[in-house]
Design a protein around this motif. Structure first.
Motif, PDB file in Angstrom:
ATOM      1  N   ILE A  45     128.602 -11.639   3.921  1.00 55.39           N
ATOM      2  CA  ILE A  45     127.199 -11.677   3.499  1.00 55.39           C
ATOM      3  C   ILE A  45     126.787 -13.122   3.254  1.00 55.39           C
ATOM      4  O   ILE A  45     125.704 -13.553   3.685  1.00 55.39           O
ATOM      5  CB  ILE A  45     126.985 -10.817   2.235  1.00 55.39           C
ATOM      6  CG1 ILE A  45     127.148  -9.335   2.569  1.00 55.39           C
ATOM      7  CG2 ILE A  45     125.610 -11.093   1.615  1.00 55.39           C
ATOM      8  CD1 ILE A  45     127.251  -8.428   1.342  1.00 55.39           C
ATOM      9  N   GLY A  48     126.091 -14.863   6.454  1.00 56.05           N
ATOM     10  CA  GLY A  48     124.791 -14.474   7.006  1.00 56.05           C
ATOM     11  C   GLY A  48     123.645 -15.196   6.322  1.00 56.05           C
ATOM     12  O   GLY A  48     122.725 -15.694   6.977  1.00 56.05           O
ATOM     13  N   THR A  52     121.074 -18.215   7.852  1.00 61.48           N
ATOM     14  CA  THR A  52     119.610 -18.160   7.827  1.00 61.48           C
ATOM     15  C   THR A  52     119.012 -19.316   7.037  1.00 61.48           C
ATOM     16  O   THR A  52     117.921 -19.786   7.368  1.00 61.48           O
ATOM     17  CB  THR A  52     119.089 -16.816   7.277  1.00 61.48           C
ATOM     18  OG1 THR A  52     119.586 -16.613   5.966  1.00 61.48           O
ATOM     19  CG2 THR A  52     119.507 -15.669   8.177  1.00 61.48           C
ATOM     20  N   GLU A  78     129.533 -10.679  14.631  1.00 59.46           N
ATOM     21  CA  GLU A  78     128.559  -9.652  14.243  1.00 59.46           C
ATOM     22  C   GLU A  78     127.709 -10.113  13.063  1.00 59.46           C
ATOM     23  O   GLU A  78     126.514  -9.838  12.997  1.00 59.46           O
ATOM     24  CB  GLU A  78     129.265  -8.333  13.926  1.00 59.46           C
ATOM     25  CG  GLU A  78     129.786  -7.643  15.171  1.00 59.46           C
ATOM     26  CD  GLU A  78     130.365  -6.263  14.897  1.00 59.46           C
ATOM     27  OE1 GLU A  78     130.038  -5.651  13.846  1.00 59.46           O
ATOM     28  OE2 GLU A  78     131.147  -5.788  15.741  1.00 59.46           O
ATOM     29  N   THR A  79     128.324 -10.826  12.140  1.00 69.39           N
ATOM     30  CA  THR A  79     127.578 -11.388  11.014  1.00 69.39           C
ATOM     31  C   THR A  79     126.485 -12.326  11.519  1.00 69.39           C
ATOM     32  O   THR A  79     125.344 -12.280  11.048  1.00 69.39           O
ATOM     33  CB  THR A  79     128.534 -12.125  10.056  1.00 69.39           C
ATOM     34  OG1 THR A  79     129.454 -11.177   9.507  1.00 69.39           O
ATOM     35  CG2 THR A  79     127.784 -12.813   8.931  1.00 69.39           C
ATOM     36  N   ALA A  80     126.832 -13.176  12.488  1.00 68.50           N
ATOM     37  CA  ALA A  80     125.855 -14.113  13.049  1.00 68.50           C
ATOM     38  C   ALA A  80     124.710 -13.364  13.724  1.00 68.50           C
ATOM     39  O   ALA A  80     123.541 -13.755  13.584  1.00 68.50           O
ATOM     40  CB  ALA A  80     126.539 -15.048  14.041  1.00 68.50           C
ATOM     41  N   VAL A  82     123.623 -10.296  13.041  1.00 66.31           N
ATOM     42  CA  VAL A  82     122.790  -9.673  12.011  1.00 66.31           C
ATOM     43  C   VAL A  82     121.866 -10.716  11.386  1.00 66.31           C
ATOM     44  O   VAL A  82     120.672 -10.481  11.203  1.00 66.31           O
ATOM     45  CB  VAL A  82     123.652  -8.972  10.935  1.00 66.31           C
ATOM     46  CG1 VAL A  82     122.821  -8.565   9.725  1.00 66.31           C
ATOM     47  CG2 VAL A  82     124.360  -7.763  11.531  1.00 66.31           C
ATOM     48  N   ALA A  83     122.410 -11.888  11.075  1.00 62.26           N
ATOM     49  CA  ALA A  83     121.593 -12.957  10.495  1.00 62.26           C
ATOM     50  C   ALA A  83     120.468 -13.347  11.439  1.00 62.26           C
ATOM     51  O   ALA A  83     119.310 -13.521  11.027  1.00 62.26           O
ATOM     52  CB  ALA A  83     122.458 -14.171  10.167  1.00 62.26           C
TER      53      ALA A  83
END
Length: 101
Positions: A45, A48, A52, A78-80, A82-83
């Motif tokens: 988290i 992410g 941003t 995947e974190t990147a 989502v961000a």
């Protein structure tokens, strides 16, 4: 401008604003302890958010911490995404303000 060695200067804040910095460090530590979310999930988290806000210090520190907690390349990727989706989505939803009469 960004140099990881600059983080050593946080000591100046620790000395000159000790009360606030002590509170910050305690809050930061507590925030990343495992609870309902694992330490790895919390680090993902943080990555992410760091992506941003585009803070290179936070990106580096939290990627290192996530890796220490076992984060994989796939989880980081995947974190990147989502961000990126959240940031793009914010631009699109704010675009609705362009069409007020």
């Amino acid at each position: 401008m960004y140099d990881m060695d600059n983080l050593s200067k946080l000591g100046v804040l620790d000395k000159t604003a000790s009360s606030g910095m002590s509170a910050f460090w305690a809050f930061d530590k507590a925030s990343f302890e495992a609870g309902a979310l694992t330490a790895r999930e919390k680090q993902l988290i943080a990555i992410g958010v760091a992506l941003t806000t585009q803070c290179p210090y936070c990106i580096k520190l939290h990627v290192d911490a996530a890796r220490k907690e076992g984060a994989t390349d796939e989880q980081l990727a995947e974190t990147a995404l989502v961000a990126a989706a959240i940031r793009a989505g914010g631009a699109l939803t704010h675009a609705t303000h362009l069409f007020n009469d």
